[in-house]
Scaffold this motif. Sequence first.
Motif, PDB file in Angstrom:
ATOM      1  N   LYS A 180       0.810  -1.223   0.000  1.00 43.97           N
ATOM      2  CA  LYS A 180       0.000   0.000   0.000  1.00 43.97           C
ATOM      3  C   LYS A 180       0.842   1.271   0.000  1.00 43.97           C
ATOM      4  O   LYS A 180       0.427   2.303  -0.506  1.00 43.97           O
ATOM      5  N   ASN A 181       2.023   1.218   0.610  1.00 43.23           N
ATOM      6  CA  ASN A 181       2.887   2.391   0.754  1.00 43.23           C
ATOM      7  C   ASN A 181       4.222   2.131   0.061  1.00 43.23           C
ATOM      8  O   ASN A 181       4.962   1.223   0.459  1.00 43.23           O
ATOM      9  N   VAL A 182       4.517   2.923  -0.967  1.00 37.63           N
ATOM     10  CA  VAL A 182       5.727   2.664  -1.739  1.00 37.63           C
ATOM     11  C   VAL A 182       6.546   3.933  -1.922  1.00 37.63           C
ATOM     12  O   VAL A 182       6.043   5.052  -1.777  1.00 37.63           O
ATOM     13  N   LYS A 201       3.419   5.881 -10.793  1.00 34.98           N
ATOM     14  CA  LYS A 201       2.736   6.673  -9.757  1.00 34.98           C
ATOM     15  C   LYS A 201       1.254   6.833 -10.069  1.00 34.98           C
ATOM     16  O   LYS A 201       0.389   6.629  -9.191  1.00 34.98           O
ATOM     17  N   GLU A 202       0.939   7.180 -11.306  1.00 30.18           N
ATOM     18  CA  GLU A 202      -0.454   7.398 -11.683  1.00 30.18           C
ATOM     19  C   GLU A 202      -1.286   6.127 -11.480  1.00 30.18           C
ATOM     20  O   GLU A 202      -2.384   6.171 -10.917  1.00 30.18           O
ATOM     21  N   GLY A 208      -5.400   3.005  -5.297  1.00 29.87           N
ATOM     22  CA  GLY A 208      -5.576   3.237  -3.866  1.00 29.87           C
ATOM     23  C   GLY A 208      -4.310   3.238  -3.057  1.00 29.87           C
ATOM     24  O   GLY A 208      -4.342   3.365  -1.828  1.00 29.87           O
ATOM     25  N   GLY A 209      -3.164   3.138  -3.716  1.00 31.15           N
ATOM     26  CA  GLY A 209      -1.890   3.122  -3.011  1.00 31.15           C
ATOM     27  C   GLY A 209      -1.380   4.524  -2.702  1.00 31.15           C
ATOM     28  O   GLY A 209      -1.894   5.527  -3.209  1.00 31.15           O
ATOM     29  N   GLU A 237       6.838  -0.059   1.934  1.00 26.40           N
ATOM     30  CA  GLU A 237       6.734  -1.513   1.850  1.00 26.40           C
ATOM     31  C   GLU A 237       7.350  -2.050   0.554  1.00 26.40           C
ATOM     32  O   GLU A 237       7.467  -3.270   0.373  1.00 26.40           O
ATOM     33  N   PHE A 238       7.733  -1.136  -0.321  1.00 23.44           N
ATOM     34  CA  PHE A 238       8.170  -1.499  -1.676  1.00 23.44           C
ATOM     35  C   PHE A 238       8.850  -0.269  -2.267  1.00 23.44           C
ATOM     36  O   PHE A 238       8.429   0.858  -1.995  1.00 23.44           O
TER      37      PHE A 238
END
Length: 395
Positions: A180-182, A201-202, A208-209, A237-238
């Motif tokens: 979810k969070n990158v 990014k888009e 929803g990330g 997380e990535f």
Amino acid sequence: MLFKKRMTAVLLASTIGAAGFLAGCGSDSAGGGESGDTVKIGANLELSGAVASYGEGIAEGIELAVDEINKDGGIDGKEIEIVKVDNKSDAAEATNAAIKLTENDDVVAIIGSATSGNTVAQAQVANNSETVLLSPSGTSPNVTVNDDGSLNDFVFRTSFIDPFQGTVAANFAANELGVKNVAIYADNASDYAKGLAASFKETFEAAGGKIVAEESYVAKDTDFRSTLTRIKSAKPEFIFIPGYYEEVGLIVKQGREMGIDVPLMGADGWDSPKLVELAGGDSLNNTFITNHYSSGDPDETIQSFVTKFGEKYNGSSPDAFNALGYDSVYMLKDAMERAESTSDAKKIKDALSETKDLTLVTGIISVDEDHNPIKSATVLEYKDGEQVFKTKVNP
């Protein structure tokens, strides 16, 4: 940027020493890419310099395809002659090489370059001279379409484009890895990296990330620890790292040494044996790339190519640049046969634009109105320094 035509004599002097010849026949040229019983095709490639690994890989694939086609009777009974020029991984040299190939060597088509920037540098030369230019791996949209929306009429590509790669990577992160969070860490001077970062990014945000950190580096940097520290503090997380292998290898190695153990992902710019040398096999575990094909894909067409490549190159396993170079020759062959001409670049260009459902190693392709092939992408995972086929994504 596009380059205006320059004084031929000066440019020829700066590039003629770089030319080499494959499948060589005599140098007399009848014009239009034909010389006696040969079809002359240029190869404007990065054979030295920062991304020489890409150009060398494409050249190997080209040579294998040319050997096969010539042994099978050539194209309309004419053997292919490849005229190779080293652009030294430099845009100005790529322009010079294109002028040499079109004005001195009189080729009917040029394969190259490996990178988007070095391909764009040739586009005006190709259009002005009405010479087909086919980039095996130039993935930026502006290779075939200019910033003002105009089409580069004689320019095509064998690879898919960056927005597709970025979309595939974002969907893989969101759907397959469930993050979810990158963070995004991209080369800020590279259109290739910036385009990938933007499409990633888009797509990721639309799913929803959240992008918790965006950082950049500069090509030729060697110490990335201070920026990696900021990225680590954002607790992603990535991390998505679009870029070329020279910097990426060091980023991965230094990041792992700092305790960054989350999944890392990039695109086809990672695809070089030198990446493993720079990063180390252990550091590359839990990393992924989008790519044009995988030698581990069980597809029959792919496995036939892998076998033939290994027979020619002492058991080596072909990477994506090998495959794209190979496919580029067969894409031109197909167009020439449908055009019923090996010398009329306009007819060959028109045939290329009408390519439909052509089976190549890197996919079954049809060419769209922007001269881009519609084809699948592959996701690979690194395990102990080896690329492992993960999944295939259709357009």
